[in-house]
Design an enzyme around this catalytic site. Structure first.
Site, PDB file in Angstrom:
ATOM      1  N   LYS A 111      -8.379  -9.149 -43.770  1.00 30.43           N
ATOM      2  CA  LYS A 111      -7.974  -7.916 -44.455  1.00 30.43           C
ATOM      3  C   LYS A 111      -8.331  -7.969 -45.936  1.00 30.43           C
ATOM      4  O   LYS A 111      -8.710  -6.949 -46.530  1.00 30.43           O
ATOM      5  CB  LYS A 111      -6.474  -7.676 -44.273  1.00 30.43           C
ATOM      6  CG  LYS A 111      -6.055  -7.364 -42.848  1.00 30.43           C
ATOM      7  CD  LYS A 111      -6.658  -6.060 -42.362  1.00 30.43           C
ATOM      8  CE  LYS A 111      -6.188  -5.722 -40.966  1.00 30.43           C
ATOM      9  NZ  LYS A 111      -6.797  -4.453 -40.466  1.00 30.43           N
ATOM     10  N   LYS A 194     -13.844  -6.721 -31.942  1.00 32.74           N
ATOM     11  CA  LYS A 194     -12.960  -5.977 -31.055  1.00 32.74           C
ATOM     12  C   LYS A 194     -12.886  -4.532 -31.510  1.00 32.74           C
ATOM     13  O   LYS A 194     -13.289  -4.181 -32.617  1.00 32.74           O
ATOM     14  CB  LYS A 194     -11.567  -6.600 -31.057  1.00 32.74           C
ATOM     15  CG  LYS A 194     -10.822  -6.451 -32.381  1.00 32.74           C
ATOM     16  CD  LYS A 194      -9.341  -6.647 -32.194  1.00 32.74           C
ATOM     17  CE  LYS A 194      -8.582  -6.218 -33.454  1.00 32.74           C
ATOM     18  NZ  LYS A 194      -7.162  -6.024 -33.221  1.00 32.74           N
ATOM     19  N   LYS A 197      -9.685   0.391 -35.664  1.00 33.51           N
ATOM     20  CA  LYS A 197      -9.834   1.601 -36.480  1.00 33.51           C
ATOM     21  C   LYS A 197     -10.698   1.342 -37.715  1.00 33.51           C
ATOM     22  O   LYS A 197     -11.560   2.146 -38.066  1.00 33.51           O
ATOM     23  CB  LYS A 197      -8.457   2.112 -36.901  1.00 33.51           C
ATOM     24  CG  LYS A 197      -7.540   2.471 -35.743  1.00 33.51           C
ATOM     25  CD  LYS A 197      -6.184   2.935 -36.258  1.00 33.51           C
ATOM     26  CE  LYS A 197      -5.210   3.203 -35.120  1.00 33.51           C
ATOM     27  NZ  LYS A 197      -4.730   1.966 -34.482  1.00 33.51           N
TER      28      LYS A 197
END
Length: 328
Positions: A111, A194, A197
């Site tokens: 992140k 994977k 969003k």
């Protein structure tokens, strides 16, 4: 009966990865376990959502939960921010968690790479907030995907460390729960990683048939099989993963044989995948539209869920305060 708890961040619509990786298992679990599911709106603050989107996004996820088959009478659904006890436990767990171990969490590193201008403290302590979500209900099982396995280990560490520090056996160490024998990782349409969003490689449960078909037909492939019975490269195995979750075993076998004898045509494979995904998504999409139009019902379900969640969390926090030494 064992207690199960899990949640999803309201950062947009649910996609196939959410459905097959978690929500489908929720539906089965609600009849077998003391289940509780929540919408993790506090977690979403790490990406700075617009204020007007927070409540609307929570309602969308709630409607999608219901459309997927979760029954709030069997398994309460609540919004994370409606249960203030979570923050108190989050504080206590942070006091016992070390900077070094938080910095080694893979999801934090990923992140931080994705949002280098917003590497905030909430992102850093995400695992302890997740642990508080779980431990406040003293849950024994948590449905997770592969990307959350390290965070689950942190939750177990938080439980274990609390018990060791205070010489108690209060918190159970929550175990990973998988719908299948192993964590299901639904691939993205871009041929890597994977479905997620932030990667822009999703098929959403609200997508119409035309949109789904268009997305699938653009999925990444290669030049086709070059030798009989050769291993499938990742981008092709990803397509076969979609077959395995949305198509019949006979359909999977048919295309697998086509790959093995080098007669597979990717256009035919993609058309089949698109048709089967549309068939899977259509009844869910219809129910999402129905539930989304009834905000009064959604708000009532959220309120009732919060009452039941707060009762559970309050009981836990009362005992936690006593164990630590605070006035109850």
């Amino acid at each position: 009966m064992e207690k199960v708890v899990s949640g999803i961040r309201p950062t947009g619509f649910l996609h196939l990865g959410n459905y097959f990786g978690a929500v489908k298992s929720f539906v089965e679990m609600q009849d077998k376990y003391d289940s509780m599911f929540f919408i993790a709106d506090w977690h979403s603050l790490t990406t700075r959502p617009k204020p007007e989107d927070i409540q609307n996004s929570a309602r969308i996820i709630l409607a999608e939960y219901l459309a997927c088959g979760i029954d709030p009478e069997k398994a309460p659904i609540y919004i994370q921010s409606d249960v203030k006890e979570t923050l108190e436990l989050y504080l206590y767990l942070n006091m016992n968690t070390y900077i070094g171990e938080l910095g080694r969490v893979t999801t934090f590193k990923e992140k931080a790479r994705q949002q280098p201008d917003n590497v905030n403290a909430g992102l850093f302590t995400y695992p302890t907030l997740m642990a508080a979500d779980i431990l406040q209900h003293r849950a024994q099982k948590v449905p997770v995907g592969k990307d959350q396995e390290q965070n689950m280990e942190m939750a177990r560490k938080c439980a274990r460390r609390f018990n060791n520090i205070y010489g108690v056996e209060f918190f159970p160490e929550p175990q990973n729960f998988y719908f299948n024998a192993h964590a299901l990782k639904v691939p993205g349409l871009d041929g890597s990683g994977k479905m997620g969003k932030s990667e822009g490689n999703c098929i959403y449960l609200h997508d119409d048939d035309k949109t789904i078909t268009k997305k699938v037909m653009k999925a990444v492939t290669d030049n086709g099989p070059q030798a009989m019975n050769s291993p499938k490269p990742e981008v092709i195995q990803n397509l076969f993963t979609f077959l395995s979750i949305c198509s019949t075993p006979d359909t999977y076998q048919y295309f697998d044989e086509k790959w093995n004898d080098c007669t597979l045509r990717y256009g035919d494979l993609k058309k089949q995948i698109a048709a089967d995904i549309c068939k899977t998504v259509a009844p869910i999409r219809e129910k999402i539209i129905e539930y989304s139009s009834n905000t009064e019902l959604l708000d009532k379900i959220a309120r009732n869920g919060a009452e039941r969640a707060r009762a559970s969390a309050s009981e836990t926090l009362k005992e936690v305060r006593r164990i630590i030494g605070f006035r109850v």
